[in-house]
Design an enzyme around this catalytic site. Structure first.
Site, PDB file in Angstrom:
ATOM      1  N   ARG A 136       0.952  -1.165  -0.173  1.00 31.06           N
ATOM      2  CA  ARG A 136      -0.015  -0.039   0.106  1.00 31.06           C
ATOM      3  C   ARG A 136       0.889   1.195   0.161  1.00 31.06           C
ATOM      4  O   ARG A 136       0.533   2.158  -0.443  1.00 31.06           O
ATOM      5  CB  ARG A 136      -0.998   0.052   1.406  1.00 31.06           C
ATOM      6  CG  ARG A 136      -1.575   1.404   1.732  1.00 31.06           C
ATOM      7  CD  ARG A 136      -2.870   1.163   2.477  1.00 31.06           C
ATOM      8  NE  ARG A 136      -3.545   0.109   2.358  1.00 31.06           N
ATOM      9  CZ  ARG A 136      -3.970  -0.580   3.442  1.00 31.06           C
ATOM     10  NH1 ARG A 136      -3.882  -0.504   4.729  1.00 31.06           N
ATOM     11  NH2 ARG A 136      -4.909  -1.706   3.094  1.00 31.06           N
ATOM     12  N   TYR A 137       2.114   1.183   0.810  1.00 32.02           N
ATOM     13  CA  TYR A 137       2.911   2.412   0.750  1.00 32.02           C
ATOM     14  C   TYR A 137       4.075   2.387   0.149  1.00 32.02           C
ATOM     15  O   TYR A 137       4.254   1.016  -0.389  1.00 32.02           O
ATOM     16  CB  TYR A 137       3.299   2.419   2.356  1.00 32.02           C
ATOM     17  CG  TYR A 137       2.171   2.763   3.079  1.00 32.02           C
ATOM     18  CD1 TYR A 137       1.448   4.147   3.296  1.00 32.02           C
ATOM     19  CD2 TYR A 137       1.660   1.931   4.247  1.00 32.02           C
ATOM     20  CE1 TYR A 137       0.433   4.346   4.323  1.00 32.02           C
ATOM     21  CE2 TYR A 137       0.535   1.927   5.077  1.00 32.02           C
ATOM     22  CZ  TYR A 137      -0.058   3.223   5.009  1.00 32.02           C
ATOM     23  OH  TYR A 137      -0.799   3.348   5.995  1.00 32.02           O
ATOM     24  N   ARG A 140       7.129   0.036   1.835  1.00 30.64           N
ATOM     25  CA  ARG A 140       7.092  -0.989   2.929  1.00 30.64           C
ATOM     26  C   ARG A 140       6.010  -1.934   2.365  1.00 30.64           C
ATOM     27  O   ARG A 140       5.060  -1.407   1.971  1.00 30.64           O
ATOM     28  CB  ARG A 140       6.952  -0.562   4.288  1.00 30.64           C
ATOM     29  CG  ARG A 140       5.957   0.453   4.443  1.00 30.64           C
ATOM     30  CD  ARG A 140       6.390   1.612   5.508  1.00 30.64           C
ATOM     31  NE  ARG A 140       5.205   2.299   5.912  1.00 30.64           N
ATOM     32  CZ  ARG A 140       5.033   3.633   5.348  1.00 30.64           C
ATOM     33  NH1 ARG A 140       5.555   3.964   4.353  1.00 30.64           N
ATOM     34  NH2 ARG A 140       3.966   4.206   5.998  1.00 30.64           N
ATOM     35  N   CYS A 149      -4.311 -17.656  14.506  1.00 31.73           N
ATOM     36  CA  CYS A 149      -4.104 -16.858  15.895  1.00 31.73           C
ATOM     37  C   CYS A 149      -4.468 -17.592  16.991  1.00 31.73           C
ATOM     38  O   CYS A 149      -5.406 -18.579  16.986  1.00 31.73           O
ATOM     39  CB  CYS A 149      -5.126 -15.679  15.814  1.00 31.73           C
ATOM     40  SG  CYS A 149      -4.450 -14.198  15.186  1.00 31.73           S
ATOM     41  N   CYS A 153     -10.094 -12.146  17.964  1.00 28.94           N
ATOM     42  CA  CYS A 153     -10.740 -10.914  18.367  1.00 28.94           C
ATOM     43  C   CYS A 153     -11.825 -10.609  17.577  1.00 28.94           C
ATOM     44  O   CYS A 153     -11.722 -10.886  16.480  1.00 28.94           O
ATOM     45  CB  CYS A 153      -9.610  -9.830  18.518  1.00 28.94           C
ATOM     46  SG  CYS A 153      -8.118 -10.021  19.163  1.00 28.94           S
ATOM     47  N   CYS A 156     -11.550  -8.179  14.576  1.00 33.65           N
ATOM     48  CA  CYS A 156     -10.473  -8.576  13.863  1.00 33.65           C
ATOM     49  C   CYS A 156     -10.662  -7.792  12.330  1.00 33.65           C
ATOM     50  O   CYS A 156     -11.681  -8.072  11.552  1.00 33.65           O
ATOM     51  CB  CYS A 156     -10.043  -9.850  13.683  1.00 33.65           C
ATOM     52  SG  CYS A 156      -8.613 -10.166  12.629  1.00 33.65           S
ATOM     53  N   ARG A 158      -8.774  -8.666   9.936  1.00 32.28           N
ATOM     54  CA  ARG A 158      -8.528  -9.741   8.873  1.00 32.28           C
ATOM     55  C   ARG A 158      -9.140 -10.844   9.107  1.00 32.28           C
ATOM     56  O   ARG A 158      -8.791 -11.999   8.802  1.00 32.28           O
ATOM     57  CB  ARG A 158      -7.053  -9.890   8.757  1.00 32.28           C
ATOM     58  CG  ARG A 158      -6.366  -9.478   7.715  1.00 32.28           C
ATOM     59  CD  ARG A 158      -5.055  -9.393   7.341  1.00 32.28           C
ATOM     60  NE  ARG A 158      -4.734  -7.987   7.592  1.00 32.28           N
ATOM     61  CZ  ARG A 158      -3.616  -7.479   8.259  1.00 32.28           C
ATOM     62  NH1 ARG A 158      -3.003  -8.487   9.283  1.00 32.28           N
ATOM     63  NH2 ARG A 158      -3.153  -6.320   8.211  1.00 32.28           N
ATOM     64  N   ASP A 316     -11.894  -0.499  12.549  1.00 32.77           N
ATOM     65  CA  ASP A 316     -12.286  -0.534  11.034  1.00 32.77           C
ATOM     66  C   ASP A 316     -13.540  -1.023  11.003  1.00 32.77           C
ATOM     67  O   ASP A 316     -14.392  -1.921  11.579  1.00 32.77           O
ATOM     68  CB  ASP A 316     -11.319  -1.580  10.571  1.00 32.77           C
ATOM     69  CG  ASP A 316      -9.842  -1.144  10.321  1.00 32.77           C
ATOM     70  OD1 ASP A 316      -9.574  -0.161  10.428  1.00 32.77           O
ATOM     71  OD2 ASP A 316      -8.943  -2.147  10.568  1.00 32.77           O
ATOM     72  N   ASP A 353      -7.548   3.848   9.545  1.00 29.99           N
ATOM     73  CA  ASP A 353      -6.978   3.323   8.506  1.00 29.99           C
ATOM     74  C   ASP A 353      -7.989   3.451   7.465  1.00 29.99           C
ATOM     75  O   ASP A 353      -9.304   3.040   7.510  1.00 29.99           O
ATOM     76  CB  ASP A 353      -6.925   2.019   8.694  1.00 29.99           C
ATOM     77  CG  ASP A 353      -5.455   1.260   7.934  1.00 29.99           C
ATOM     78  OD1 ASP A 353      -5.143   1.755   6.970  1.00 29.99           O
ATOM     79  OD2 ASP A 353      -4.759   0.429   8.280  1.00 29.99           O
ATOM     80  N   LYS A 360      -3.494   4.755   6.753  1.00 34.86           N
ATOM     81  CA  LYS A 360      -3.393   5.289   8.145  1.00 34.86           C
ATOM     82  C   LYS A 360      -3.582   6.856   7.976  1.00 34.86           C
ATOM     83  O   LYS A 360      -2.185   7.343   7.468  1.00 34.86           O
ATOM     84  CB  LYS A 360      -2.387   4.756   9.003  1.00 34.86           C
ATOM     85  CG  LYS A 360      -2.239   3.411   9.319  1.00 34.86           C
ATOM     86  CD  LYS A 360      -1.358   2.855  10.137  1.00 34.86           C
ATOM     87  CE  LYS A 360      -1.322   1.232  10.161  1.00 34.86           C
ATOM     88  NZ  LYS A 360      -0.737   0.498   9.050  1.00 34.86           N
TER      89      LYS A 360
END
Ligand code: PLP
Length: 389
Positions: A136-137, A140, A149, A153, A156, A158, A316, A353, A360
């Site tokens: 995206r950037y 990086r 995981c 959560c 989440c 994702r 999100d 985000d 972000k």
């Protein structure tokens, strides 16, 4: 057992991949981990201290069903949802008594899906040149290496990936690696998932060392929630391995001060002792951590175990997350309640985000009050107005 002499806390149980050894004494005397010891004795009377502190035992014995949950929190129920319920017994020991449970136990509100929500709110799948890479950037990338995981959560970002049985094969890993290799502008690789620290130390080392061998990669970061949900994973062996790949940074996910147990603090300190700069990421969650006092406790507590608060995220718009989302004003109020009132180190960047892949975007309370003649008007943390020529 080659690293035994080096263990600073006089324990004998921090060994990956090893069967726990029956020891004569049940456990070393320790007041600090008394809460989890009492929990284990009550709900896992057959389980030894060694097993409890063995991260693989914790993963194997994750709570996944309503019966298992109700054994520990009798009044809680699980409602159907795509993202499976799963937590480690260790994390379960923190659950019933704290607001953490609201972020972990599936709730019927998850079925309320608004049109503004999405299964991929950040548009990661559109910015993925090869599976597992999000670029995206400019300089990086995010490199997803597992869909597993140790604790799921509910909010989440994702969850579309987690536990859905996507294959993170070696071939897929090599494609991702090749992409980084082919793009010399990538100087920072953020390894995430799922939780990369649920992989074996050997597998993790293969991944990190392969990325490290790429000449133009200046730094590696790993995103993980392990110190909060499975602190026994932070073994001396793991830290020793990490030390070989500096500069290596860790972004640790925390949501609530109840997560700052003695075990978690020790895990963070071990990582810090290995020379790893530690940052935290926290999602702002309604009814869980959406007030200044809770956040201040969390961020100041993190500093005490050498973790620098890095990001506070507006939640999100993942599907079924409306009950977790606060107003943006709430986040600004929290930042305002921290700035000037506590160490600057305790204040993370509050960001949204941007849905659709905008990245972000930082948000700050309005300290800048405009310009009069050749002076800028500024408001300080106490509400006083100051000018700057
Ligand atoms: C958050 C994120 C990063 C890292 O962002 P920093 O602001 O450098 O911490 C990189 N790639 C993606 C896709 C991200 O979501």
């Amino acid at each position: 057992m080659d690293n035994q002499q080096k263990l600073p806390f006089g324990e004998k149980h921090h060994m990956d991949n090893q069967q726990s050894l029956p020891l004569a004494e049940e456990e070393p005397p320790s007041k600090q981990d008394l809460p989890s010891t009492l929990f284990r004795r009550k709900f896992y009377p057959e389980t030894t201290y060694q097993d409890w502190h063995n991260w693989r035992w914790q993963v194997r014995n994750r709570l996944k069903t309503q019966d298992q949950l109700q054994h520990i929190c009798p009044t809680e129920t699980i409602t159907g949802s795509d993202l499976p319920f799963a937590i480690t017994p260790y994390y379960a020991s923190l659950l019933c008594e704290s607001a953490i449970r609201k972020a972990i136990i599936p709730n019927p509100m998850e079925c309320e899906i608004s049109s503004l929500e999405s299964i991929d709110p950040l548009g990661e799948d559109h910015q993925s040149p090869v599976p597992g890479i999000v670029h995206r950037y400019p300089d990086r990338v995010l490199f997803l290496v597992t869909d597993f995981c140790s604790a799921n959560c509910r909010y989440c970002t994702r969850s579309r990936i987690i536990g859905q049985g996507q294959r993170f094969s070696q071939a897929r890993f090599l494609y991702g690696l090749d992409y980084i290799q082919q793009h010399p502008e990538i100087r920072d690789v953020l390894i995430s998932g799922g939780d990369p620290l649920t992989l074996s130390t050997e597998r993790l080392e293969q991944i990190i060392s392969a990325v490290r061998r790429i000449k133009h990669v200046e730094m590696i970061r790993i995103g993980t929630k392990i110190p909060a949900v499975l602190p026994m994973r932070i073994t001396e062996k793991l830290c020793k391995m990490f030390k070989r790949y500096h500069p290596l940074y860790l972004s640790l996910h925390f949501m609530h001060p109840a997560e700052l147990t003695w075990e978690t603090g020790r895990a963070c300190e071990r990582l810090a002792d290995a020379g790893i700069p530690l940052g935290s990421q926290t999602v702002l969650l309604k009814g869980i951590n959406d007030d200044v006092d809770t956040m201040k406790q969390l961020f100041q507590g993190l500093l005490q175990v050498r973790v620098r608060p890095y990001y506070l995220y507006q939640c999100d718009p993942i599907q079924g997350s409306s009950h977790f989302r606060t107003d943006v004003e709430k986040g600004l109020e929290i930042i305002e309640g921290l700035r000037g009132h506590t160490s600057g180190y305790a204040i993370p960047h509050y960001v949204i985000d941007a849905p659709g892949g905008g990245g972000k975007i930082p948000l700050l309370p309005d300290y800048y009050q405009g310009k009069i003649d050749d002076r800028v008007m500024l408001r300080n943390f106490e509400g006083g107005i100051y000018t700057y020529p």
